[in-house]
Design a protein around this motif. Structure first.
Motif, PDB file in Angstrom:
ATOM      1  N   LEU A 271      -3.918  -0.735  37.927  1.00  0.00           N
ATOM      2  CA  LEU A 271      -4.795   0.015  37.036  1.00  0.00           C
ATOM      3  C   LEU A 271      -4.398  -0.166  35.576  1.00  0.00           C
ATOM      4  CD1 LEU A 271      -4.761   3.341  39.080  1.00  0.00           C
ATOM      5  CD2 LEU A 271      -6.338   1.410  39.331  1.00  0.00           C
ATOM      6  N   TYR A 272      -5.413  -0.297  34.729  1.00  0.00           N
ATOM      7  CA  TYR A 272      -5.194  -0.499  33.298  1.00  0.00           C
ATOM      8  C   TYR A 272      -6.119   0.431  32.535  1.00  0.00           C
ATOM      9  CZ  TYR A 272      -2.813  -4.497  35.132  1.00  0.00           C
ATOM     10  OH  TYR A 272      -1.951  -5.296  35.852  1.00  0.00           O
ATOM     11  N   ASN A 273      -5.622   0.937  31.412  1.00  0.00           N
ATOM     12  CA  ASN A 273      -6.382   1.868  30.588  1.00  0.00           C
ATOM     13  C   ASN A 273      -7.009   1.117  29.417  1.00  0.00           C
ATOM     14  OD1 ASN A 273      -7.376   4.278  29.590  1.00  0.00           O
ATOM     15  ND2 ASN A 273      -5.462   4.897  28.658  1.00  0.00           N
ATOM     16  N   LEU A 274      -8.291   1.342  29.170  1.00  0.00           N
ATOM     17  CA  LEU A 274      -8.915   0.816  27.961  1.00  0.00           C
ATOM     18  C   LEU A 274      -8.475   1.731  26.825  1.00  0.00           C
ATOM     19  CD1 LEU A 274     -10.819  -1.207  26.603  1.00  0.00           C
ATOM     20  CD2 LEU A 274     -12.687   0.398  27.060  1.00  0.00           C
ATOM     21  N   GLU A 275      -7.415   1.325  26.130  1.00  0.00           N
ATOM     22  CA  GLU A 275      -6.852   2.161  25.070  1.00  0.00           C
ATOM     23  C   GLU A 275      -7.885   2.421  23.988  1.00  0.00           C
ATOM     24  OE1 GLU A 275      -3.011   1.100  23.587  1.00  0.00           O
ATOM     25  OE2 GLU A 275      -2.324   0.493  25.573  1.00  0.00           O
ATOM     26  N   GLY A 276      -8.009   3.677  23.618  1.00  0.00           N
ATOM     27  CA  GLY A 276      -8.998   4.072  22.626  1.00  0.00           C
ATOM     28  C   GLY A 276     -10.374   4.313  23.212  1.00  0.00           C
ATOM     29  N   GLY A 277     -10.531   3.994  24.496  1.00  0.00           N
ATOM     30  CA  GLY A 277     -11.760   4.268  25.224  1.00  0.00           C
ATOM     31  C   GLY A 277     -13.001   3.596  24.679  1.00  0.00           C
ATOM     32  N   ILE A 278     -14.127   4.194  25.008  1.00  0.00           N
ATOM     33  CA  ILE A 278     -15.422   3.651  24.610  1.00  0.00           C
ATOM     34  C   ILE A 278     -15.572   3.670  23.090  1.00  0.00           C
ATOM     35  CG2 ILE A 278     -16.785   5.782  24.753  1.00  0.00           C
ATOM     36  CD1 ILE A 278     -17.927   2.511  26.326  1.00  0.00           C
ATOM     37  N   THR A 279     -14.877   4.585  22.429  1.00  0.00           N
ATOM     38  CA  THR A 279     -14.919   4.639  20.971  1.00  0.00           C
ATOM     39  C   THR A 279     -14.297   3.389  20.370  1.00  0.00           C
ATOM     40  OG1 THR A 279     -14.891   7.055  20.958  1.00  0.00           O
ATOM     41  CG2 THR A 279     -14.170   5.954  18.946  1.00  0.00           C
ATOM     42  N   ALA A 280     -13.144   2.985  20.871  1.00  0.00           N
ATOM     43  CA  ALA A 280     -12.495   1.764  20.384  1.00  0.00           C
ATOM     44  C   ALA A 280     -13.339   0.539  20.707  1.00  0.00           C
ATOM     45  CB  ALA A 280     -11.101   1.629  20.982  1.00  0.00           C
ATOM     46  N   TRP A 281     -13.964   0.534  21.892  1.00  0.00           N
ATOM     47  CA  TRP A 281     -14.839  -0.579  22.269  1.00  0.00           C
ATOM     48  C   TRP A 281     -15.973  -0.713  21.245  1.00  0.00           C
ATOM     49  CZ3 TRP A 281     -14.556  -4.145  26.217  1.00  0.00           C
ATOM     50  CH2 TRP A 281     -15.696  -4.936  26.414  1.00  0.00           C
ATOM     51  N   ALA A 282     -16.593   0.406  20.896  1.00  0.00           N
ATOM     52  CA  ALA A 282     -17.691   0.384  19.927  1.00  0.00           C
ATOM     53  C   ALA A 282     -17.216  -0.087  18.559  1.00  0.00           C
ATOM     54  CB  ALA A 282     -18.331   1.764  19.825  1.00  0.00           C
ATOM     55  N   GLN A 283     -16.031   0.311  18.162  1.00  0.00           N
ATOM     56  CA  GLN A 283     -15.513  -0.076  16.844  1.00  0.00           C
ATOM     57  C   GLN A 283     -15.069  -1.528  16.794  1.00  0.00           C
ATOM     58  OE1 GLN A 283     -12.419   2.851  16.391  1.00  0.00           O
ATOM     59  NE2 GLN A 283     -13.809   4.381  15.558  1.00  0.00           N
ATOM     60  N   ASN A 284     -14.481  -2.027  17.889  1.00  0.00           N
ATOM     61  CA  ASN A 284     -13.855  -3.344  17.852  1.00  0.00           C
ATOM     62  C   ASN A 284     -14.606  -4.458  18.569  1.00  0.00           C
ATOM     63  OD1 ASN A 284     -11.460  -2.391  16.467  1.00  0.00           O
ATOM     64  ND2 ASN A 284     -10.962  -1.358  18.369  1.00  0.00           N
ATOM     65  N   VAL A 285     -15.474  -4.099  19.501  1.00  0.00           N
ATOM     66  CA  VAL A 285     -16.153  -5.122  20.299  1.00  0.00           C
ATOM     67  C   VAL A 285     -17.660  -5.125  20.064  1.00  0.00           C
ATOM     68  CG1 VAL A 285     -16.590  -5.960  22.641  1.00  0.00           C
ATOM     69  CG2 VAL A 285     -14.353  -5.005  22.070  1.00  0.00           C
ATOM     70  N   ASP A 286     -18.279  -3.946  20.118  1.00  0.00           N
ATOM     71  CA  ASP A 286     -19.732  -3.855  20.005  1.00  0.00           C
ATOM     72  C   ASP A 286     -20.125  -2.776  19.000  1.00  0.00           C
ATOM     73  OD1 ASP A 286     -22.465  -3.731  20.276  1.00  0.00           O
ATOM     74  OD2 ASP A 286     -22.460  -3.256  22.414  1.00  0.00           O
ATOM     75  N   PRO A 287     -20.176  -3.125  17.712  1.00  0.00           N
ATOM     76  CA  PRO A 287     -20.498  -2.119  16.692  1.00  0.00           C
ATOM     77  C   PRO A 287     -21.925  -1.576  16.768  1.00  0.00           C
ATOM     78  CG  PRO A 287     -20.258  -4.300  15.706  1.00  0.00           C
ATOM     79  CD  PRO A 287     -19.875  -4.422  17.144  1.00  0.00           C
ATOM     80  N   THR A 288     -22.770  -2.159  17.622  1.00  0.00           N
ATOM     81  CA  THR A 288     -24.129  -1.620  17.770  1.00  0.00           C
ATOM     82  C   THR A 288     -24.157  -0.468  18.784  1.00  0.00           C
ATOM     83  OG1 THR A 288     -24.738  -3.163  19.546  1.00  0.00           O
ATOM     84  CG2 THR A 288     -25.127  -3.892  17.277  1.00  0.00           C
ATOM     85  N   MET A 289     -23.057  -0.289  19.508  1.00  0.00           N
ATOM     86  CA  MET A 289     -23.003   0.786  20.497  1.00  0.00           C
ATOM     87  C   MET A 289     -22.903   2.137  19.797  1.00  0.00           C
ATOM     88  SD  MET A 289     -20.265   1.365  23.585  1.00  0.00           S
ATOM     89  CE  MET A 289     -20.964   0.048  24.570  1.00  0.00           C
ATOM     90  N   PRO A 290     -23.696   3.113  20.251  1.00  0.00           N
ATOM     91  CA  PRO A 290     -23.614   4.445  19.630  1.00  0.00           C
ATOM     92  C   PRO A 290     -22.263   5.100  19.955  1.00  0.00           C
ATOM     93  CG  PRO A 290     -25.102   4.503  21.512  1.00  0.00           C
ATOM     94  CD  PRO A 290     -24.707   3.065  21.311  1.00  0.00           C
ATOM     95  N   THR A 291     -21.796   5.900  19.030  1.00  0.00           N
ATOM     96  CA  THR A 291     -20.548   6.645  19.247  1.00  0.00           C
ATOM     97  C   THR A 291     -20.836   8.139  19.155  1.00  0.00           C
ATOM     98  OG1 THR A 291     -19.984   6.474  16.902  1.00  0.00           O
ATOM     99  CG2 THR A 291     -19.071   4.794  18.361  1.00  0.00           C
TER     100      THR A 291
END
Length: 89
Positions: free
Chosen positions: A68-88
């Motif tokens: 098991l691995y944790n997406l550090e920073g969660g969906i918020t970090a994903w939106a900031q670093n990977v997909d800036p079009t994703m709503p936060t």
């Protein structure tokens, strides 16, 4: 490696923004152990990484998971670093 993504947020959070993982809200994890692969690379996701870290701790301590691995920073970090079009939120 084959990857499974498990989102442990609530249904309304998942509906607002997600990365396509399987929804298993944190409170229902103990009743859905069979849905979590013991052999695949499993990434746990939540809003900021806190709930997913707690779920990982629970599964490692009580069910002997070691994949098991944790997406550090969660969906918020994903939106900031990977997909800036994703709503936060």
């Amino acid at each position: 490696m084959d990857t499974q993504i498990i989102d442990v947020r609530e249904e309304d959070e998942y509906a607002y923004a997600n990365i396509g993982g399987e929804l298993i809200p944190m409170g229902s994890v103990p009743h859905n152990i069979d849905r979590i692969s013991p052999s695949r690379f499993v990434v746990m996701v939540c809003h900021a990484g806190i709930r997913s870290a707690a779920v990982i701790n629970y599964l490692e301590t009580n069910h002997d998971f070691d994949n098991l691995y944790n997406l550090e920073g969660g969906i918020t970090a994903w939106a900031q670093n990977v997909d800036p079009t994703m709503p936060t939120y």
